[in-house]
Design a protein around this motif. Structure first.
Motif, PDB file in Angstrom:
ATOM      1  N   PHE A  57       0.830  -1.206   0.000  1.00 61.76           N
ATOM      2  CA  PHE A  57       0.000   0.000   0.000  1.00 61.76           C
ATOM      3  C   PHE A  57       0.860   1.250   0.000  1.00 61.76           C
ATOM      4  CE2 PHE A  57      -4.614  -0.580   0.483  1.00 61.76           C
ATOM      5  CZ  PHE A  57      -4.644  -1.932   0.227  1.00 61.76           C
ATOM      6  N   PHE A  58       2.004   1.196   0.702  1.00 56.36           N
ATOM      7  CA  PHE A  58       2.883   2.358   0.680  1.00 56.36           C
ATOM      8  C   PHE A  58       3.457   2.572  -0.715  1.00 56.36           C
ATOM      9  CE2 PHE A  58       3.368   2.275   5.393  1.00 56.36           C
ATOM     10  CZ  PHE A  58       2.949   3.563   5.581  1.00 56.36           C
ATOM     11  N   CYS A  60       1.855   2.002  -3.501  1.00 55.75           N
ATOM     12  CA  CYS A  60       0.735   2.087  -4.444  1.00 55.75           C
ATOM     13  C   CYS A  60       0.512   0.793  -5.207  1.00 55.75           C
ATOM     14  CB  CYS A  60       0.929   3.236  -5.427  1.00 55.75           C
ATOM     15  SG  CYS A  60       0.463   4.805  -4.712  1.00 55.75           S
ATOM     16  N   ARG A  61       0.681  -0.335  -4.524  1.00 54.97           N
ATOM     17  CA  ARG A  61       0.336  -1.621  -5.137  1.00 54.97           C
ATOM     18  C   ARG A  61      -0.795  -2.222  -4.320  1.00 54.97           C
ATOM     19  NH1 ARG A  61       3.882  -5.328  -4.089  1.00 54.97           N
ATOM     20  NH2 ARG A  61       5.222  -4.214  -2.654  1.00 54.97           N
ATOM     21  N   ILE A  62      -1.220  -3.437  -4.711  1.00 60.76           N
ATOM     22  CA  ILE A  62      -2.276  -4.100  -3.956  1.00 60.76           C
ATOM     23  C   ILE A  62      -1.692  -5.167  -3.044  1.00 60.76           C
ATOM     24  CG2 ILE A  62      -4.263  -5.609  -4.204  1.00 60.76           C
ATOM     25  CD1 ILE A  62      -5.079  -3.979  -6.564  1.00 60.76           C
ATOM     26  N   ASN A  65      -2.764 -11.096  -3.384  1.00 57.71           N
ATOM     27  CA  ASN A  65      -4.230 -11.148  -3.482  1.00 57.71           C
ATOM     28  C   ASN A  65      -4.700 -12.394  -4.213  1.00 57.71           C
ATOM     29  OD1 ASN A  65      -3.328 -10.501  -5.958  1.00 57.71           O
ATOM     30  ND2 ASN A  65      -4.825  -8.927  -6.374  1.00 57.71           N
ATOM     31  N   ARG A  66      -3.861 -13.438  -4.264  1.00 61.95           N
ATOM     32  CA  ARG A  66      -4.264 -14.627  -5.022  1.00 61.95           C
ATOM     33  C   ARG A  66      -4.678 -15.776  -4.127  1.00 61.95           C
ATOM     34  NH1 ARG A  66      -5.881 -13.239  -9.741  1.00 61.95           N
ATOM     35  NH2 ARG A  66      -4.949 -11.213  -9.868  1.00 61.95           N
ATOM     36  N   TRP A 316       5.793   1.889   8.705  1.00 64.48           N
ATOM     37  CA  TRP A 316       5.704   3.189   8.049  1.00 64.48           C
ATOM     38  C   TRP A 316       7.112   3.767   7.890  1.00 64.48           C
ATOM     39  CZ3 TRP A 316       2.458   7.693  10.599  1.00 64.48           C
ATOM     40  CH2 TRP A 316       2.369   8.752   9.701  1.00 64.48           C
ATOM     41  N   TRP A 319       9.250   1.752   5.295  1.00 62.77           N
ATOM     42  CA  TRP A 319       9.010   1.945   3.864  1.00 62.77           C
ATOM     43  C   TRP A 319       9.059   3.401   3.470  1.00 62.77           C
ATOM     44  CZ3 TRP A 319      10.062  -2.114   1.400  1.00 62.77           C
ATOM     45  CH2 TRP A 319       9.853  -3.346   2.021  1.00 62.77           C
ATOM     46  N   SER A 320       9.545   4.279   4.387  1.00 60.73           N
ATOM     47  CA  SER A 320       9.650   5.693   4.028  1.00 60.73           C
ATOM     48  C   SER A 320      11.074   6.114   3.733  1.00 60.73           C
ATOM     49  CB  SER A 320       9.110   6.568   5.166  1.00 60.73           C
ATOM     50  OG  SER A 320       7.752   6.374   5.316  1.00 60.73           O
TER      51      SER A 320
ATOM     52  N   THR B  24       4.781   9.530   2.389  1.00 63.81           N
ATOM     53  CA  THR B  24       4.463   8.110   2.256  1.00 63.81           C
ATOM     54  C   THR B  24       3.057   7.822   2.752  1.00 63.81           C
ATOM     55  OG1 THR B  24       5.694   7.804   4.290  1.00 63.81           O
ATOM     56  CG2 THR B  24       6.758   7.131   2.263  1.00 63.81           C
ATOM     57  N   MET B  25       2.595   8.585   3.762  1.00 65.88           N
ATOM     58  CA  MET B  25       1.224   8.353   4.229  1.00 65.88           C
ATOM     59  C   MET B  25       0.220   8.760   3.161  1.00 65.88           C
ATOM     60  SD  MET B  25      -0.929   7.200   6.172  1.00 65.88           S
ATOM     61  CE  MET B  25      -0.063   6.414   7.469  1.00 65.88           C
ATOM     62  N   ASN B  27       0.723   8.438   0.016  1.00 64.66           N
ATOM     63  CA  ASN B  27       0.727   7.315  -0.915  1.00 64.66           C
ATOM     64  C   ASN B  27      -0.071   6.147  -0.377  1.00 64.66           C
ATOM     65  OD1 ASN B  27       2.154   7.835  -3.304  1.00 64.66           O
ATOM     66  ND2 ASN B  27       4.008   8.040  -2.106  1.00 64.66           N
ATOM     67  N   PHE B  28       0.038   5.928   0.941  1.00 65.11           N
ATOM     68  CA  PHE B  28      -0.662   4.815   1.583  1.00 65.11           C
ATOM     69  C   PHE B  28      -2.167   4.970   1.413  1.00 65.11           C
ATOM     70  CE2 PHE B  28      -2.480   2.732   5.311  1.00 65.11           C
ATOM     71  CZ  PHE B  28      -1.859   1.505   5.240  1.00 65.11           C
ATOM     72  N   ARG B  30      -3.745   6.718  -0.893  1.00 65.32           N
ATOM     73  CA  ARG B  30      -4.194   6.917  -2.267  1.00 65.32           C
ATOM     74  C   ARG B  30      -4.882   5.650  -2.792  1.00 65.32           C
ATOM     75  NH1 ARG B  30       0.640   8.900  -5.598  1.00 65.32           N
ATOM     76  NH2 ARG B  30       0.315  10.711  -4.293  1.00 65.32           N
ATOM     77  N   LYS B  32      -5.755   2.530  -4.945  1.00 64.89           N
ATOM     78  CA  LYS B  32      -4.852   1.742  -5.779  1.00 64.89           C
ATOM     79  C   LYS B  32      -5.519   1.462  -7.119  1.00 64.89           C
ATOM     80  CE  LYS B  32      -2.183   1.669  -2.280  1.00 64.89           C
ATOM     81  NZ  LYS B  32      -2.762   2.886  -1.707  1.00 64.89           N
ATOM     82  N   THR B  34      -4.253  -0.579  -9.595  1.00 61.43           N
ATOM     83  CA  THR B  34      -3.785  -1.787 -10.258  1.00 61.43           C
ATOM     84  C   THR B  34      -4.958  -2.557 -10.853  1.00 61.43           C
ATOM     85  OG1 THR B  34      -2.177  -1.890  -8.492  1.00 61.43           O
ATOM     86  CG2 THR B  34      -2.293  -3.772  -9.953  1.00 61.43           C
ATOM     87  N   GLN B  36      -6.816  -5.879 -12.005  1.00 56.35           N
ATOM     88  CA  GLN B  36      -6.780  -7.297 -11.645  1.00 56.35           C
ATOM     89  C   GLN B  36      -7.054  -8.081 -12.922  1.00 56.35           C
ATOM     90  OE1 GLN B  36      -6.696  -8.312  -8.045  1.00 56.35           O
ATOM     91  NE2 GLN B  36      -5.783  -6.299  -8.094  1.00 56.35           N
ATOM     92  N   TYR B  37      -6.006  -8.491 -13.668  1.00 54.94           N
ATOM     93  CA  TYR B  37      -6.228  -8.888 -15.050  1.00 54.94           C
ATOM     94  C   TYR B  37      -7.206 -10.042 -15.262  1.00 54.94           C
ATOM     95  CZ  TYR B  37      -5.638 -11.340 -19.368  1.00 54.94           C
ATOM     96  OH  TYR B  37      -5.878 -12.051 -20.476  1.00 54.94           O
ATOM     97  N   PRO B  38      -6.964 -11.252 -14.790  1.00 54.72           N
ATOM     98  CA  PRO B  38      -7.919 -12.280 -15.228  1.00 54.72           C
ATOM     99  C   PRO B  38      -9.330 -12.034 -14.704  1.00 54.72           C
ATOM    100  CG  PRO B  38      -5.980 -13.271 -14.251  1.00 54.72           C
ATOM    101  CD  PRO B  38      -5.942 -11.831 -13.917  1.00 54.72           C
ATOM    102  N   GLU B  39      -9.464 -11.295 -13.591  1.00 54.08           N
ATOM    103  CA  GLU B  39     -10.803 -11.033 -13.057  1.00 54.08           C
ATOM    104  C   GLU B  39     -11.562 -10.031 -13.931  1.00 54.08           C
ATOM    105  OE1 GLU B  39      -8.211 -11.165 -10.963  1.00 54.08           O
ATOM    106  OE2 GLU B  39      -8.740 -12.926  -9.793  1.00 54.08           O
TER     107      GLU B  39
END
Lengths: 354, 158
Positions: A57-58, A60-62, A65-66, A316, A319-320, B24-25, B27-28, B30, B32, B34, B36-39
């Motif tokens: 999340f820091f 900007c990814r997810i 999740n699989r 925090w 990752w900063s 960074t907070m 960004n946290f 924000r 997301k 991304t 989710q391709y096959p979905e």
């Protein structure tokens, strides 16, 4: 507030009714050992998942999740994978020390883990020198790290271990001094007593400015002790591949990995116990209704909530900030953090006397 | 080092660290983005300009708009498109007329430059959002875009 001592007393009584005193004690020891080990493993799995998710999340990814909904079983799958991996023999390594190092690290971490008061009545070891015991046992890990670096017969592990030794021993001073400020305030080293004293107001509120400074310095020093975040020179992956555990594989690497995450938890748990009132609910003097509502929340939730907050702070920070250089790291400790801690110790003494 | 500078450095350092953690907070928190391709397969529309696969739209009466002029074939930089024509008698005028027989598109050599769709005078071909092109047999990459028995759409009488 419901106490876990009702449950433990019931187990104690029922064990004593079916067998002799010696056997009952043995069975209790085994039960506590198993409980602590299970809690240790489960917490490690949770922390690895939380770290990966929060890191994602820091950035900007997810994140994972699989495996399962939102990837909650990802760390379980990782654990199964790591258990199935081969333990690779290293040529010209010191076999005995190589094997022993991983156990040193994890035993130091488990011993510390056992002494933490998790909830009301849920406290395995309650020494009268609890704080002293925590600092002493948690520094056992550095022996394991030095052994791992020495016995692996690799320059990366050696450099990593030497850095780690310099770093951990330096930062232990700051961590110990920050804890000492609270010991001055509470007048005891017994963890149960320290938590008991925070029933009315947590030490971070009661202790005024010195307690706040001690809390921050303890978080910084503790963060450095766990080899994480901007203080991860011992394993600096871009310079030393993986530092002191480069040559380890399979479950031996798993031990180091587990110990790293649990040390983060332990530092957060000690910070919670010493500064944020342990399992005590938030009480504001004078607000009776508010205090009564807070009492309804179980003590376990209070403890783990505050610990998770401290862990989140650590993630925090991790990752900063970019990694420090080793000389910057040591001069930060010896020139800035330790003087602050010493002055803070005097401040706290003055505060307590007044 | 003088003491004033030392103490000032500490506070400036703390301020800078707080700045970094604030960023960074942000960004946290924000959302997301991304995918989710096959979905999201088949649900996600990539926009009009996305060049997935060359298609020739047909209407409900199996009419396309290609007049078999061959401009797309001439514009194609590496001979991906082949417009094969045949002569057919026009019923209204009674004269022979060039009509589309087969429109062959070789996906394997297409570089998705889009010159064909851009130069088409009738907008007879266009890009679709389908980008899942992998097949086991290279022969399947050679596609015929016009359907069997399709013909040119009659001119709209206004």
């Amino acid at each position: 507030m419901w106490s876990f001592s009702q449950l433990t007393d019931w187990i104690d009584r029922s064990l004593h009714s079916v067998m002799g005193d010696g056997w009952a004690l043995t069975v209790e020891f085994i039960l506590i050992g198993v409980a602590i080990l299970v809690a240790y493993a489960v917490l490690a799995l949770f922390l690895i998942y939380a770290e990966r998710k929060i890191c994602a999340f820091f950035q900007c990814r997810i994140g994972p999740n699989r495996v399962g909904k939102w990837g909650i079983f990802q760390s379980v799958a990782d654990m199964i994978k790591i258990l199935l991996k081969e333990l690779i023999r290293i040529d010209n390594s010191d076999k005995f020390l190589f094997r022993a190092a991983a156990f040193f690290v994890i035993i130091g971490s488990i011993c510390t883990f056992g002494a933490i008061p998790f909830a009301k009545g849920l406290h395995a070891i309650d020494f009268n020198v609890g704080v002293f015991y925590l600092t002493a046992v948690s520094s056992l890990g550095v022996v394991g790290i030095l052994l791992a670096g020495w016995s692996s017969n690799s320059k990366y592990t050696m450099i990593g271990a030497m850095r780690s030794g310099a770093q951990l021993i330096s930062y232990e001073i700051s961590a110990g001094l920050s804890l000492m400020t609270i010991v001055i305030l509470s007048g005891t080293m017994q963890l149960s007593e320290i938590v008991e004293q925070q029933g009315q107001a947590w030490f971070i509120f009661k202790g005024g400015l010195p307690a706040v400074i001690a809390f921050i310095t303890y978080l910084i020093a503790g963060h450095a002790e766990t080899n994480r975040g901007p203080f991860d020179q011992p394993e600096a992956e871009s310079e030393l591949t993986a530092g002191y555990h480069t040559e380890y594989s399979g479950i031996q690497f798993g031990f180091f990995y587990l110990a790293e995450y649990l040390n983060a938890f332990i530092i957060a748990a000690i910070a919670t116990t010493m500064f944020l009132g342990g399992w005590q609910p938030l009480h504001i003097p004078g607000w009776e209704g508010f205090n009564r509502i807070m009492d309804y929340i179980p003590s376990v939730i209070w403890f783990f909530g505050k610990t998770c907050f401290c862990i989140f702070l650590a993630f925090w920070v991790r990752w900063s900030f970019p990694r420090l250089r080793i000389d910057q790291l040591l001069s930060f400790e010896w020139k800035i953090l330790m003087p602050i801690c010493l002055i803070n110790l005097i401040l706290m003494s003055v505060y307590v006397i007044l | 080092m003088n003491a004033g500078k030392y103490i000032k450095n500490i506070f400036v350092g703390i301020y800078r660290l707080c700045q970094g953690m604030y960023i960074t907070m942000l960004n946290f928190c924000r959302p997301k983005i991304t995918e989710q391709y096959p979905e999201n397969r088949g649900k996600k529309i990539y926009g009009e300009r996305f060049r997935g696969l060359l298609t020739m739209p047909h209407d409900s009466e199996n009419h396309h708009k290609c007049i078999a002029c061959g401009i797309c074939m001439n514009n194609c930089p590496n001979g991906t498109i082949k417009v094969i024509t045949r002569m057919e008698k026009d019923e209204t005028t009674g004269r022979d007329r060039k009509v589309l027989d087969r429109y062959i598109y070789n996906l394997g050599s297409c570089i998705f430059c889009g010159l064909c769709t851009r130069s088409c005078p009738q907008q007879a071909i266009e890009w679709s959002n389908n980008f899942e092109h992998s097949v086991f047999d290279p022969g399947k990459l050679i596609k015929q875009l016009n359907r069997e028995g399709s013909s040119l759409a009659p001119k709209k009488t206004e």
